[in-house]
Scaffold this active site. Structure first.
Site, PDB file in Angstrom:
ATOM      1  N   TYR A 152       0.892  -1.067   0.449  1.00 36.86           N
ATOM      2  CA  TYR A 152       0.051   0.028   0.317  1.00 36.86           C
ATOM      3  C   TYR A 152       1.075   1.541   0.183  1.00 36.86           C
ATOM      4  O   TYR A 152       0.363   2.578  -0.700  1.00 36.86           O
ATOM      5  CB  TYR A 152      -0.112  -0.345   1.217  1.00 36.86           C
ATOM      6  CG  TYR A 152      -2.154  -0.860   0.867  1.00 36.86           C
ATOM      7  CD1 TYR A 152      -3.174  -0.362   1.005  1.00 36.86           C
ATOM      8  CD2 TYR A 152      -2.393  -1.982   1.262  1.00 36.86           C
ATOM      9  CE1 TYR A 152      -4.779  -0.906   0.811  1.00 36.86           C
ATOM     10  CE2 TYR A 152      -2.761  -3.231   1.456  1.00 36.86           C
ATOM     11  CZ  TYR A 152      -4.307  -2.743   0.741  1.00 36.86           C
ATOM     12  OH  TYR A 152      -5.230  -3.134   0.653  1.00 36.86           O
ATOM     13  N   TYR A 204       4.589   5.551  -2.552  1.00 36.59           N
ATOM     14  CA  TYR A 204       4.582   6.871  -2.029  1.00 36.59           C
ATOM     15  C   TYR A 204       6.618   6.928  -1.002  1.00 36.59           C
ATOM     16  O   TYR A 204       6.243   7.875  -1.872  1.00 36.59           O
ATOM     17  CB  TYR A 204       3.531   6.367  -0.391  1.00 36.59           C
ATOM     18  CG  TYR A 204       2.268   6.387  -1.149  1.00 36.59           C
ATOM     19  CD1 TYR A 204       1.384   8.314  -1.396  1.00 36.59           C
ATOM     20  CD2 TYR A 204       1.197   5.933  -0.599  1.00 36.59           C
ATOM     21  CE1 TYR A 204       0.042   8.361  -1.862  1.00 36.59           C
ATOM     22  CE2 TYR A 204       0.031   5.486  -1.389  1.00 36.59           C
ATOM     23  CZ  TYR A 204      -0.833   7.224  -1.632  1.00 36.59           C
ATOM     24  OH  TYR A 204      -1.833   7.051  -1.940  1.00 36.59           O
TER      25      TYR A 204
END
Length: 278
Positions: free
Chosen positions: A235, A239
């Protein structure tokens, strides 16, 4: 300039071995590839600990109020912008997070994990986080983060409530005095006050579902990690990569600027972080 300097300076050890400073620098945490790898190893380790302890994973976002944004996402200048720099915006996020941690501490809710800071298209920072906790604490964690993340300038989110019971009592008195003056009679203070929500009322379990129907998602958002769909590390991997070195993102482009590759975007993010001490 720094890279050029490091490439032309040589260090010699007691054995007579010579290395340029950029060769030595590439072996440490200042090397983006090593920094990314270390972060991903730590995230994976936290994930394995969470699974062993039966904890849940929670991915969240925390975004600054409108006044910190110089431009709207569609490029128009933001008329609410107050002139603050990204450094002031980071101070705001840190202040909000300190309040969140303090309240979680009072509730004996312990969380562990990682935060990632990244810029919006106009340089305003926002946070993404991957945290682990006991399953029974997930709803309370969300309510605490949402309450503090939406407190400032909450009117722009369509959230209307009083900050404290004292404020609600003062407003109830004002309403009662107005009705007495206008009609000669008025409901009791307690009856009027019962219809006025405080911040604590609004974020209680009774009202919490309502906030998702408002514009509060512009300030905070949450996503439960589904272990069956993949790893928690997955997840947050994108990022990490797009804010450090663009690893494994060849061919992908920035959401804010389709002409900019995520590899080049990572260079800009690192410059942004260095410039504002983020």
């Amino acid at each position: 300039r720094n890279a050029g300097l490091l490439a032309h300076m040589v260090a010699v050890n007691e054995l007579g071995q010579e290395f340029t400073l950029d060769e030595l620098s590439a072996l440490g945490g200042s090397n983006p590839a090593i920094r990314r790898a270390e972060l991903m190893v730590r995230i994976r380790g936290f994930e394995e600990i969470a699974k062993l302890k039966g904890h849940v994973g929670e991915f969240f976002s925390l975004i600054c109020p409108s006044k910190f944004h110089a431009f709207h996402h569609f490029g128009k200048r933001n008329e609410k912008f107050n002139g603050d720099t990204p450094r002031e915006a980071v101070k705001y996020l840190n202040k909000v997070w300190a309040r969140i941690r303090a309240e979680l501490g009072r509730m004996d809710i312990k969380v562990y994990g990682f935060r990632v800071a990244e810029p919006h298209h106009d340089g305003t920072p926002h946070w993404h986080g991957l945290l682990f906790m006991e399953a029974k604490h997930r709803d309370d964690f969300r309510r605490v983060v949402a309450k503090h993340g939406c407190r400032e300038d909450r009117e722009e989110l369509g959230l209307r409530y009083f900050g404290s019971k004292k404020e609600a009592v003062a407003e109830a008195r004002r309403i009662r005095e107005h009705l007495l003056e206008k009609n000669g009679s008025a409901p009791s203070l307690a009856a009027i006050q019962a219809g006025l929500k405080t911040e604590a009322d609004f974020w209680s379990r009774k009202y919490f579902k309502f906030w998702r129907q408002s514009k509060a998602a512009a300030r905070v958002d949450f996503e439960s990690i589904n272990w069956a769909r993949g790893s928690a590390a997955g997840y947050i991997a994108k990022y990490i990569a797009k804010n450090i070195d663009g690893f494994a993102l060849a061919g992908e482009v920035s959401d804010e600027d389709p002409t900019l590759s995520l590899h080049d975007n990572a260079l800009r993010v690192r410059a942004w972080a260095s410039r504002w001490g983020i």
